[in-house]
Design an enzyme around this catalytic site. Structure first.
Site, short mmCIF file in Angstrom:
data_model
loop_
_atom_site.label_atom_id
_atom_site.label_comp_id
_atom_site.label_asym_id
_atom_site.label_seq_id
_atom_site.Cartn_x
_atom_site.Cartn_y
_atom_site.Cartn_z
N ILE A 17 27.30 -4.02 -25.55
CA ILE A 17 27.00 -3.02 -26.56
C ILE A 17 28.60 -2.77 -27.07
CG2 ILE A 17 26.55 -0.70 -27.61
CD1 ILE A 17 24.33 -0.77 -25.30
N ASP A 36 39.32 -1.23 -23.59
CA ASP A 36 38.60 -1.63 -22.44
C ASP A 36 39.47 -1.69 -21.28
OD1 ASP A 36 35.54 -3.07 -22.21
OD2 ASP A 36 36.79 -3.49 -20.31
N ASP A 60 42.49 2.62 -18.88
CA ASP A 60 41.06 3.39 -18.57
C ASP A 60 40.95 4.67 -19.50
OD1 ASP A 60 39.29 5.19 -17.16
OD2 ASP A 60 40.58 5.28 -15.32
N ASN A 87 31.81 4.44 -25.60
CA ASN A 87 30.56 3.72 -25.14
C ASN A 87 31.01 3.11 -23.59
OD1 ASN A 87 28.75 1.44 -25.83
ND2 ASN A 87 30.67 0.39 -24.86
N SER A 137 22.03 7.11 -22.84
CA SER A 137 21.03 6.40 -22.46
C SER A 137 19.51 7.19 -22.45
CB SER A 137 21.16 6.04 -20.91
OG SER A 137 20.14 5.56 -20.19
N TYR A 150 23.94 8.55 -12.16
CA TYR A 150 23.69 7.88 -13.43
C TYR A 150 22.67 8.99 -14.38
CZ TYR A 150 23.09 4.66 -17.31
OH TYR A 150 23.14 3.82 -18.37
N LYS A 154 24.23 11.04 -17.56
CA LYS A 154 23.87 10.72 -18.96
C LYS A 154 23.07 12.04 -19.65
CE LYS A 154 25.13 6.64 -19.48
NZ LYS A 154 26.32 6.32 -20.28
N VAL A 183 18.91 -2.68 -22.00
CA VAL A 183 19.93 -3.74 -23.14
C VAL A 183 20.36 -4.74 -22.13
CG1 VAL A 183 21.77 -3.82 -24.65
CG2 VAL A 183 20.59 -1.82 -24.39
N THR A 185 23.00 -6.35 -20.60
CA THR A 185 24.30 -6.26 -20.65
C THR A 185 24.26 -6.57 -18.92
OG1 THR A 185 24.09 -3.98 -20.11
CG2 THR A 185 24.38 -4.65 -22.34
#
Length: 272
Positions: A17, A36, A60, A87, A137, A150, A154, A183, A185
């Protein structure tokens, strides 16, 4: 917010993304800092964009010093930062996770957003404008079977984005919170082997609805930014799921337990 001529930082921008967001931002005449953790991938992703539209800033992005350095890179190359796309995210920690899984997940999935907001929002308030985009998410509105780290982080991202909008929305700061399901990825389809709990998480996501391309998600996100829309749902069906959850929590939990059981049984039979 009108994107033409704006300066944006996108984290997790070397793939998925994030990379799609950088291309769509440039297509809409914004200038971009490609941020990144992977330095080589960051350079490659930047080189794939038209000359003069992007600069690389690896590091980071949960580290306050790295965030400050990336803001400085953006300012020197293009001018003051107008938009920040928080992101970058990770999916470490299956089941209850380890202490290290929790520390890293909270740091990357949540505190990276907090630290970026701390660095940027005071200046945006002083200038009278800015825009913060949090990639959360559907797990942040619903839940995530298979990974407590996760799901929990989120949920926290959604809560933080709400707080930012409530607190600074009248001061000219726009906020959007992105809550997709599947998605296409590396997070959804990792190249490495996965354990049963990870397989449970990934299978559940893929079975919940269509898997979208990063490019379609990026276009949906930037449409929302241009419309100053808070909740961004690349999978519109998430809204009906969320409404059903709120209308009858007990029924929703029961349904999620049944889904958990069905997917787990499928995986136990070797159907990953």
């Amino acid at each position: 917010m009108e994107l033409d001529g704006r300066v944006a930082i996108v984290t997790g921008a070397a793939s998925g993304i994030g990379a799609a967001l950088t291309h769509e931002l440039v297509r809409r005449s914004a200038r971009v800092v490609v941020a990144d953790l992977d330095a080589d991938a960051t350079e490659r992703a930047t080189a794939a964009l038209p000359a003069g539209t992007a600069v690389a800033a690896a590091g980071d992005t949960s580290d306050p010093a790295v965030i400050a350095a990336q803001i400085a890179v953006a300012t020197e190359a293009f001018g003051p930062v107008d938009l920040y796309f928080a992101n970058a995210g990770i999916g470490v920690g299956s089941g209850l996770g380890t202490a290290a899984d929790w520390t890293r997940s909270i740091d990357v999935n949540l505190l990276a957003h907090v630290r970026a907001a701390q660095a940027l929002i005071p200046g945006w308030v002083e200038r009278g404008g800015g825009y913060f985009v949090s990639t959360a998410s559907a797990a942040g509105l619903l839940s995530q079977i298979g990974s407590a780290t996760y799901s929990t982080t989120k949920h926290a991202v959604v809560g933080f984005a709400e707080w930012l909008s409530i607190t600074y929305g009248d001061a000219g700061v726009g906020v959007s919170c992105v809550c997709p399901m599947g998605v296409d990825t590396a997070l959804l389809r990792p190249a490495r082997p996965v354990d049963d709990q990870e397989a449970l998480m990934l299978r559940t996501v893929e079975s919940a609805g269509p898997v979208h391309t990063p490019e379609s998600v990026a276009a949906t996100v930037l449409d929302a930014v241009e419309q100053d829309r808070f909740l961004v749902l690349p999978h519109p069906e998430v809204l009906e799921m969320y409404r059903g959850k709120g209308a009858d929590y007990g029924r929703w939990l029961g349904g999620m337990r049944r889904l958990h059981s069905a997917v787990r049984q499928s995986i136990s039979k070797g159907n990953r």
